[in-house]
Enzyme design. Sequence first.
Site, PDB file in Angstrom:
ATOM      1  N   ASN A 108       8.993   5.035   9.740  1.00 54.30           N
ATOM      2  CA  ASN A 108       8.329   4.422   8.388  1.00 54.30           C
ATOM      3  C   ASN A 108       9.230   5.160   7.289  1.00 54.30           C
ATOM      4  O   ASN A 108       9.085   6.403   7.130  1.00 54.30           O
ATOM      5  CB  ASN A 108       6.931   4.933   8.324  1.00 54.30           C
ATOM      6  CG  ASN A 108       6.100   4.619   7.315  1.00 54.30           C
ATOM      7  OD1 ASN A 108       6.512   3.995   6.568  1.00 54.30           O
ATOM      8  ND2 ASN A 108       4.851   4.684   7.422  1.00 54.30           N
TER       9      ASN A 108
ATOM     10  N   ARG B 287       7.927   0.151  10.364  1.00 49.63           N
ATOM     11  CA  ARG B 287       7.108  -0.360   9.496  1.00 49.63           C
ATOM     12  C   ARG B 287       7.498  -0.977   8.294  1.00 49.63           C
ATOM     13  O   ARG B 287       8.171  -0.532   7.490  1.00 49.63           O
ATOM     14  CB  ARG B 287       5.999   0.763   9.083  1.00 49.63           C
ATOM     15  CG  ARG B 287       5.205   0.314   7.907  1.00 49.63           C
ATOM     16  CD  ARG B 287       4.433   1.363   7.347  1.00 49.63           C
ATOM     17  NE  ARG B 287       3.414   0.876   6.416  1.00 49.63           N
ATOM     18  CZ  ARG B 287       3.085   1.505   5.449  1.00 49.63           C
ATOM     19  NH1 ARG B 287       3.856   2.658   5.093  1.00 49.63           N
ATOM     20  NH2 ARG B 287       2.297   1.006   4.339  1.00 49.63           N
TER      21      ARG B 287
ATOM     22  N   HIS C 100      -2.095  -2.718   5.037  1.00 50.43           N
ATOM     23  CA  HIS C 100      -2.851  -2.047   6.115  1.00 50.43           C
ATOM     24  C   HIS C 100      -2.987  -2.815   7.389  1.00 50.43           C
ATOM     25  O   HIS C 100      -4.078  -2.417   8.481  1.00 50.43           O
ATOM     26  CB  HIS C 100      -4.283  -1.340   5.660  1.00 50.43           C
ATOM     27  CG  HIS C 100      -4.181  -0.376   4.756  1.00 50.43           C
ATOM     28  ND1 HIS C 100      -5.196  -0.048   3.712  1.00 50.43           N
ATOM     29  CD2 HIS C 100      -3.425   0.633   4.533  1.00 50.43           C
ATOM     30  CE1 HIS C 100      -4.869   1.025   2.996  1.00 50.43           C
ATOM     31  NE2 HIS C 100      -3.775   1.420   3.296  1.00 50.43           N
TER      32      HIS C 100
ATOM     33  N   ARG D 260      -5.809   4.680  -7.252  1.00 49.70           N
ATOM     34  CA  ARG D 260      -5.737   3.256  -7.427  1.00 49.70           C
ATOM     35  C   ARG D 260      -7.329   3.126  -8.021  1.00 49.70           C
ATOM     36  O   ARG D 260      -8.002   3.448  -7.379  1.00 49.70           O
ATOM     37  CB  ARG D 260      -5.313   2.500  -6.585  1.00 49.70           C
ATOM     38  CG  ARG D 260      -3.820   2.497  -6.162  1.00 49.70           C
ATOM     39  CD  ARG D 260      -3.258   1.507  -5.301  1.00 49.70           C
ATOM     40  NE  ARG D 260      -1.985   1.639  -4.740  1.00 49.70           N
ATOM     41  CZ  ARG D 260      -2.077   1.919  -3.289  1.00 49.70           C
ATOM     42  NH1 ARG D 260      -2.779   1.888  -2.596  1.00 49.70           N
ATOM     43  NH2 ARG D 260      -0.632   2.279  -2.906  1.00 49.70           N
TER      44      ARG D 260
ATOM     45  N   GLU E 286      -1.322   3.647  13.678  1.00 52.01           N
ATOM     46  CA  GLU E 286      -0.330   2.684  13.441  1.00 52.01           C
ATOM     47  C   GLU E 286       0.810   2.620  14.310  1.00 52.01           C
ATOM     48  O   GLU E 286       1.623   1.660  14.570  1.00 52.01           O
ATOM     49  CB  GLU E 286       0.002   2.561  12.090  1.00 52.01           C
ATOM     50  CG  GLU E 286      -1.270   1.982  11.359  1.00 52.01           C
ATOM     51  CD  GLU E 286      -1.260   2.373   9.813  1.00 52.01           C
ATOM     52  OE1 GLU E 286      -0.691   1.662   9.146  1.00 52.01           O
ATOM     53  OE2 GLU E 286      -1.713   3.839   9.510  1.00 52.01           O
TER      54      GLU E 286
END
Length: 415
Positions: A7, A99, A189, A250, A396
């Site tokens: 990643n 990823r 996601h 956010r 993940e």
Amino acid sequence: MNILVLNCGSSTIKFQLIATDLEEIAHNSDRRLARGDIERIGGESIVSLRAEGREPERSTATLRDARAALDLIVHWICSAESGIKEVQSVADIHAVGHRVVHGGEKFTHSVIIDDEVLRDIEKCIDLAPLHNPTNIKGIVAAREVFGAGLPQVAVFDTAFHQTLPEHAYLYALPYQFYRRHRIRRYGFHGTSHRYVAYRYRQLRGIARDATNVITLHLGNGCSIAAIRKGDSIDTSMGMTPLEGLVMGTRSGDIDAAIIDFIGAKEGLSSHEVETVLNKQSGLLGISGLTNDMRELLAEAHENNDRRARLAIEIFCYRARKYIGSFLAAMAGADAVIFTGGIGENSSEVRAKISAGLEWAGLQLDPERNAAHSGGKEGVISADGSSLAAYVIPTDEELLIARDTVRCVRGAPQRY
Ligand code: ADP
């Protein structure tokens, strides 16, 4: 097969080394051989490495770029120092899984990376200008380190949501903006939502097309997905990860007219306002303290801080509102699944989100809820609750490793 999962961020690389194959996938007997991360690539980097069953190692090194960082990781994996018996040389690493953040409309599942795929990932840079270039650097660095012969697979954050119907992914903007610029909801996601829905199906022993759940990934970034018959049919993040739930920094959903208004009042460009919405809003913006939910909960309890309480309240309210709207969107669901750092660990946040959803059949069992943190998986709703609730820790990296195996072995990607 020994799969290196990467990643690659702008100045970080996270990795895991996972031993798995079709047989291991079928029996859930994949093994994690090592994991680690390198931060602050480009300067004095911080290196954390950990082989399974051993103490973590932390050190610093001057690493110029992704290539140098990957060289260090691979060298450590193959060295006697790491003690990983399964990998003695580079030849014992059989594939790399990456990823990749944005796959646009092109990628609906994971793929083996060739020159054409790399060009298509480059075409998506427009949609993810911060993320895709660093993902590409990671792919190029891995090609240099391992040679072009080693299979590399791209696993996209957006791919799982490519099953959204038109009425869910189109914004009510002039249609030509979609035609000209592909402005639409992509969602993110995806690997996490897909993984927890898959685990739920395994725990229940049900088929993919009998899987009707709402998944909440609540970490630093937060999103929710409506999964009907195993497919994502709606999700809260949009063309970028800014839309939807309240997150660490956010804002999630706001009235779009606010952007120009803040710009005029505060003398900021639209780009600067967007940075405020991405980096200085959410839990951090409301509380004025931190983007970290654990710290906010401590502030609320220990100091009864009003704005910490408010931030938690707004966060939970938004999540509850989305659960209600997704229940309507998918005509009811069988379960709500919590994952991500907050979803997996905070019984308090889960309880606050679920409170007031009794009308929908959701009844948490307080003891079960309190007993689920630190990676524990299972049911947290009361017996007889017609809308069940689960905590399922996300993984993940495992899904990326498994997708990599399935691509290399030519096994179906939709499973
Ligand atoms: P990322 O999205 O960066 O992978 P994580 O999934 O690790 O992040 O989630 C980070 C968030 O999880 C932070 O807000 C952190 O405070 C929160 N978190 C972790 N443990 C707890 C806990 N025990 N209680 C409440 N929040 C927690």
